[in-house]
Design an enzyme around this catalytic site. Structure first.
Site, PDB file in Angstrom:
ATOM      1  N   CYS A 140      43.823  10.157   8.778  1.00  0.00           N
ATOM      2  CA  CYS A 140      42.643  10.119   9.641  1.00  0.00           C
ATOM      3  C   CYS A 140      42.477  11.466  10.362  1.00  0.00           C
ATOM      4  O   CYS A 140      41.369  11.976  10.482  1.00  0.00           O
ATOM      5  CB  CYS A 140      42.805   8.999  10.666  1.00  0.00           C
ATOM      6  N   CYS A 154      75.755  -6.808  10.062  1.00  0.00           N
ATOM      7  CA  CYS A 154      75.553  -6.976  11.510  1.00  0.00           C
ATOM      8  C   CYS A 154      74.483  -8.022  11.800  1.00  0.00           C
ATOM      9  O   CYS A 154      74.628  -8.861  12.665  1.00  0.00           O
ATOM     10  CB  CYS A 154      75.136  -5.667  12.158  1.00  0.00           C
ATOM     11  N   HIS A 155      73.358  -7.933  11.082  1.00  0.00           N
ATOM     12  CA  HIS A 155      72.185  -8.746  11.436  1.00  0.00           C
ATOM     13  C   HIS A 155      72.103 -10.040  10.630  1.00  0.00           C
ATOM     14  O   HIS A 155      71.133 -10.795  10.794  1.00  0.00           O
ATOM     15  CB  HIS A 155      70.904  -7.945  11.208  1.00  0.00           C
ATOM     16  N   CYS A 165      34.861   6.619  16.389  1.00  0.00           N
ATOM     17  CA  CYS A 165      34.648   5.741  15.240  1.00  0.00           C
ATOM     18  C   CYS A 165      35.123   4.318  15.538  1.00  0.00           C
ATOM     19  O   CYS A 165      34.403   3.355  15.325  1.00  0.00           O
ATOM     20  CB  CYS A 165      35.392   6.251  14.011  1.00  0.00           C
ATOM     21  N   ARG A 205      48.831   6.784   7.623  1.00  0.00           N
ATOM     22  CA  ARG A 205      47.419   6.461   7.838  1.00  0.00           C
ATOM     23  C   ARG A 205      46.839   7.333   8.950  1.00  0.00           C
ATOM     24  O   ARG A 205      45.737   7.855   8.845  1.00  0.00           O
ATOM     25  CB  ARG A 205      47.314   4.975   8.171  1.00  0.00           C
TER      26      ARG A 205
END
Lengths: 257, 106
Positions: free
Chosen positions: A218, A75-76, A176, A214
């Protein structure tokens, strides 16, 4: 009475000053906080372990999958052209779902709707590799997330979550990453939390990882209950962070300590 | 699907010292970790890396569990003639990968 009012006013001024967004001129990628060795690792494609995932993603892009027996390339076509600049606009609003989706979710939507294949698991090698390959096509282009006005309420939700104190340490992201990014935590730079290079290779993980991973790390760090992968709260946070980093160049696949 | 990234200069002058950089995709599981249920995660590492130039060994390294995932090995060598570098990684569970790169010496 007058003194008390003065103190109240001063506190108000101080708290608004602390909660202010980082001005455009002071925005810094996590890259600028790194040691010269780690920078060199990111800068050179044959030393950047994230490129191993990009190579795998390139192979996956061509591989046929699902009952539709179609590859992304069917498709792409050439990702180097069709995917250029795409990642710089994500998370984007998905009409069918009525909410924003990140790049990983977009790839999985494509898999289920168009390839009629089972979606990749979050943080699976395949999903990270394909996401890295797509995002790498936007490397060097400025982040432009949030142009779509339909995203506004979700950006606002993400912003609220960013400001909200939570967990046993009773910290919000802002405490932070807006207030203390010029300081250190246990010897490491705190950084501004600008998500310019995801999915990125984190030396601590010894692997590529997504922005959701990530964020979850955290949130666990402030001793709050992390949202599950794919939860709207995480996507809204991703969305806010990307609008917060607007104009900064995409670094995918970045390397971080 | 293991993949490797190799950086060898395409050209060099005779006698030049050149730097070779190699990056191999591998999880490098130490064998010291346990799953949540207490089972040992079996060791799965690369144990040996070899570089040959025109069939002659120029560099060899033994790898151990303390080496991080996706080992990045760089070294220097001198070149006196045009030829081909062949790289070989051997490891646990029958892991065996090769790659090559050519250099032209002027």
């Amino acid at each position: 009475m007058r003194i008390a009012a003065c103190i109240a006013l001063l506190t108000a001024v101080a708290s608004t000053a602390l909660a202010a967004e980082i001005p455009q001129a002071e925005r810094r990628s996590g890259y600028s906080f790194m040691s010269p060795d780690t920078k060199a690792m990111q800068d050179e494609d044959t030393a950047n372990p994230g490129m191993l995932f990009v190579l795998d993603g390139e192979a996956l892009w061509q591989r046929k999958a699902g009952t539709a027996n179609k590859a992304c390339a069917d498709c792409h076509s050439d990702a180097r052209i069709s995917m250029k600049g795409v990642a710089a606009h994500y998370p984007a609003f998905e009409k069918a779902l009525g909410k924003p989706v990140d790049l990983e979710a977009r790839i999985n939507l494509c898999r289920t709707n168009h390839q009629q294949a089972s979606p990749f698991a979050y943080e699976s090698h395949e999903l990270l590799a394909l996401t890295a390959y797509v995002a790498q096509q936007s490397r060097g282009m400025p982040i432009a997330t949030g142009d779509d006005p339909k995203l506004a309420p979700f950006v606002e939700k993400g912003h609220a979550l960013f400001m909200q104190r939570q967990g046993q340490l009773n910290l919000g992201c802002t405490n932070c990453h807006d207030d203390s990014w010029d300081k250190k935590l246990a010897g490491s730079a705190i950084t501004q939390g600008q998500p310019t290079g995801y999915p990125l290779y984190r030396l601590e993980w010894q692997s590529l990882g997504s922005l959701q991973r990530r964020l979850r790390a955290c949130i666990t760090g402030i001793r709050a209950q992390a949202y599950d992968y794919g939860k709207p709260e995480l996507v809204e946070l991703e969305l806010y962070l990307m609008t917060r980093a607007r104009g900064m160049p995409v670094e995918t696949p970045a390397v971080r300590p | 699907m293991p993949s490797a990234l190799i950086n060898v200069p395409k050209k060099a002058r005779r006698g030049d010292v050149i730097e070779i950089k190699t990056l191999m995709s591998h999880i490098m599981e130490t064998g010291y970790r346990h799953t949540a249920s207490g089972d040992v995660v079996p060791r799965d590492i690369i144990t040996s890396f070899t570089c040959r130039f025109n069939g002659t060994e120029v560099f060899r390294a033994d790898l151990y569990p303390a080496i991080a995932a996706n080992p990045f090995i760089t070294f220097f060598t001198t070149v006196t003639e045009s030829g081909k570098f062949e790289f070989e990684w051997i490891g646990d569970k029958g892991f065996s990968e090769t790659a090559q790169a050519s250099i032209t010496v002027e």
